[in-house]
Write an enzyme that holds these catalytic residues in place. Structure first.
Site, short mmCIF file in Angstrom:
data_model
loop_
_atom_site.label_atom_id
_atom_site.label_comp_id
_atom_site.label_asym_id
_atom_site.label_seq_id
_atom_site.Cartn_x
_atom_site.Cartn_y
_atom_site.Cartn_z
N ASP A 30 -32.58 102.56 -68.54
CA ASP A 30 -32.98 103.77 -67.68
C ASP A 30 -34.55 103.95 -68.31
O ASP A 30 -34.93 103.91 -69.46
CB ASP A 30 -32.18 104.83 -68.43
N THR A 122 -24.61 103.97 -53.52
CA THR A 122 -24.21 104.20 -52.25
C THR A 122 -25.49 104.11 -51.32
O THR A 122 -26.32 105.09 -51.27
CB THR A 122 -23.63 105.35 -52.05
N GLY A 256 -8.41 124.17 -49.98
CA GLY A 256 -9.13 124.74 -50.52
C GLY A 256 -10.60 125.39 -50.42
O GLY A 256 -10.56 125.54 -49.02
N CYS A 263 -20.75 112.81 -53.67
CA CYS A 263 -20.54 111.85 -52.85
C CYS A 263 -20.36 112.38 -51.51
O CYS A 263 -21.26 111.99 -50.48
CB CYS A 263 -19.27 110.83 -53.21
#
Length: 434
Positions: A30, A122, A256, A263
């Site tokens: 990182d 992704t 809900g 995501c």
């Protein structure tokens, strides 16, 4: 095998720790020295049950290392996983791939010959091909393979999902990448986990298609909840009735305040942009996004209605801020839409969350943070259950009622049976139940 993980965010840190638990030698890279320093001290920058002990165990065994030096981290790697962020790009909703492409170029320049670069982030379809071009340009003398290996981790149960997954999807463009990925996931194949190998582009589409389908289920049951309220039906029983059909299944059929997290919101938007560019509009996904955006805004009005239509000067106690329990993730949480709307309506909002208050404070500067659920409920005119943490599932209702200025309870997760709340003396509002 020697693996390198680029990025120590949610996906990178969980994946790196779990790969090391398999017995692989893993280096997590990182560029943020503060994050690496914390990890080297055994401090975990994200909230995920079981992660701290998993990291500590594998660091102690010498299988897990943290560094800021990318070149050193990839020089002996059999495979390098890119697990950097792909946030929605401002203006057009496309996934911002700048971090992926920058990492790919740097990795290709420093990694050994025959290394496999694996997109764990992704990414839209076609990203693997672009990474391959970047790698060839950065290191034309090296035989670098590029693969796609999307993650399917649920925050709050990510370690269990990684160690005992429904399936593993690997998109490859050559035999070498397939051999390496089979070796990496061999511990899972020995447990008869389904490992699907497909074209790289197919794997990229699978990730977005899966997330979009789950988002569709959420928006679908939320609209069914609205119908149930109008006609006197019970949406929980409806969800159970349709979920018993094996073709549908019971998961993600819980009504809900709308979906959030890292995501579904960004992935549905990115998929829509990809479909538009390809000339294959996804009308169902587009409607899902619209329903979800409308849903979150409507929940604030539901609270105002419970207060008789006027929230000015009223104290609103909110239980839960994170988009789901067992995480401190505030990304696209419904609370970020609902709480500001309540404040705009004139309410004073006091909130509690077991894990997310530190992350929520700068995002919700006008919200008072309480030390406990009961501190939040003190003198409240209405209580709003927004995130279904376990500690909110068994509140002392008598104590809560005594603390509150008015016994009004808005349950946006259907945690409590309506009759129990009425018996406890509350005016109770829930989702999709007459």
């Amino acid at each position: 095998m020697h693996l390198t993980m680029i990025g120590t965010g949610y996906v990178g840190l969980v994946s790196g720790a779990c790969f090391s638990e398999f017995g692989h030698h893993v280096i997590c890279v990182d560029k943020n020295p503060k994050i690496v320093e914390r990890l080297q001290k055994g401090e975990i920058p994200i909230y995920e049950p079981g992660l701290k002990s998993l990291v500590a165990r594998n660091v102690a065994a010498g299988r897990l290392i943290f560094t800021t030096d990318l070149a050193e981290g990839v020089k002996d790697a059999d495979a390098v996983f890119i697990a950097v962020g792909t946030p929605s790009r401002r203006g057009d909703g496309h996934a911002d791939l700048s971090y992926v492409y920058a990492a790919a170029e740097e990795v290709a320049s420093a990694c050994p010959d025959m290394c496999v670069i694996v997109n764990k982030s992704t990414v839209p379809v076609g990203t693997g091909l672009e990474v391959q071009k970047i790698a060839r340009k950065a290191a034309p003398e090296k035989r670098i393979s590029v693969a796609s290996n999307p993650e399917f981790l649920r925050e709050g149960s990510a370690i269990e999902d990684f160690m005992h997954p429904d399936r593993v999807v690997c998109g490859v463009a050559d035999e070498h990448a397939e051999r390496v990925l089979r070796g990496i996931y061999r511990p899972l194949s020995l447990r008869d986990v389904k490992i699907q190998f497909a074209e790289r582009e197919t794997a990229e589409v699978i990730k977005y298609a899966a997330n979009a389908f789950l988002a569709v289920k959420i928006s679908y049951i939320n609209e069914m909840a609205d119908l149930c309220e109008k006609v006197g039906a019970n949406v929980q029983d409806v969800a159970k009735g349709i979920g018993l059909d094996n073709r549908i299944g019971p998961k993600f059929l819980h009504p809900g305040p709308g979906y959030g997290g890292s995501c579904f919101p960004k992935d549905t938007l990115a998929l829509l942009r990809t479909s538009e560019e390809a000339g294959a509009p996804l009308r169902i996904v587009k409607a899902t996004v619209e329903v979800n955006n409308t849903r979150k805004k409507a929940m604030a009005q539901r609270v105002v209605d419970a207060l008789g239509g006027d929230a000015r000067g009223r104290r609103v106690a909110v239980l839960g801020l994170a988009f789901k329990p067992n995480t401190d993730d505030m990304r696209e949480s419904p609370s970020l839409d609902i709480l500001p709307a309540l404040i705009e309506a004139g309410a004073h909002v006091v909130a509690h969350d077991p894990a997310a208050m530190e992350a929520a404070a700068p995002l919700l500067p006008d919200v008072e943070m309480a030390g406990s659920a009961y501190d939040a409920l003190k003198d409240a005119d209405v209580a709003v259950l927004l995130t279904e943490w376990n500690e909110y599932r068994a509140l002392d209702l008598a104590r809560a009622k005594d603390l509150m200025a008015a016994p009004i309870f808005v349950d946006l997760r259907n945690v409590y049976p309506p009759q129990d709340m009425r018996d406890a003396g509350f005016t109770y509002t829930s989702i999709g139940r007459a």
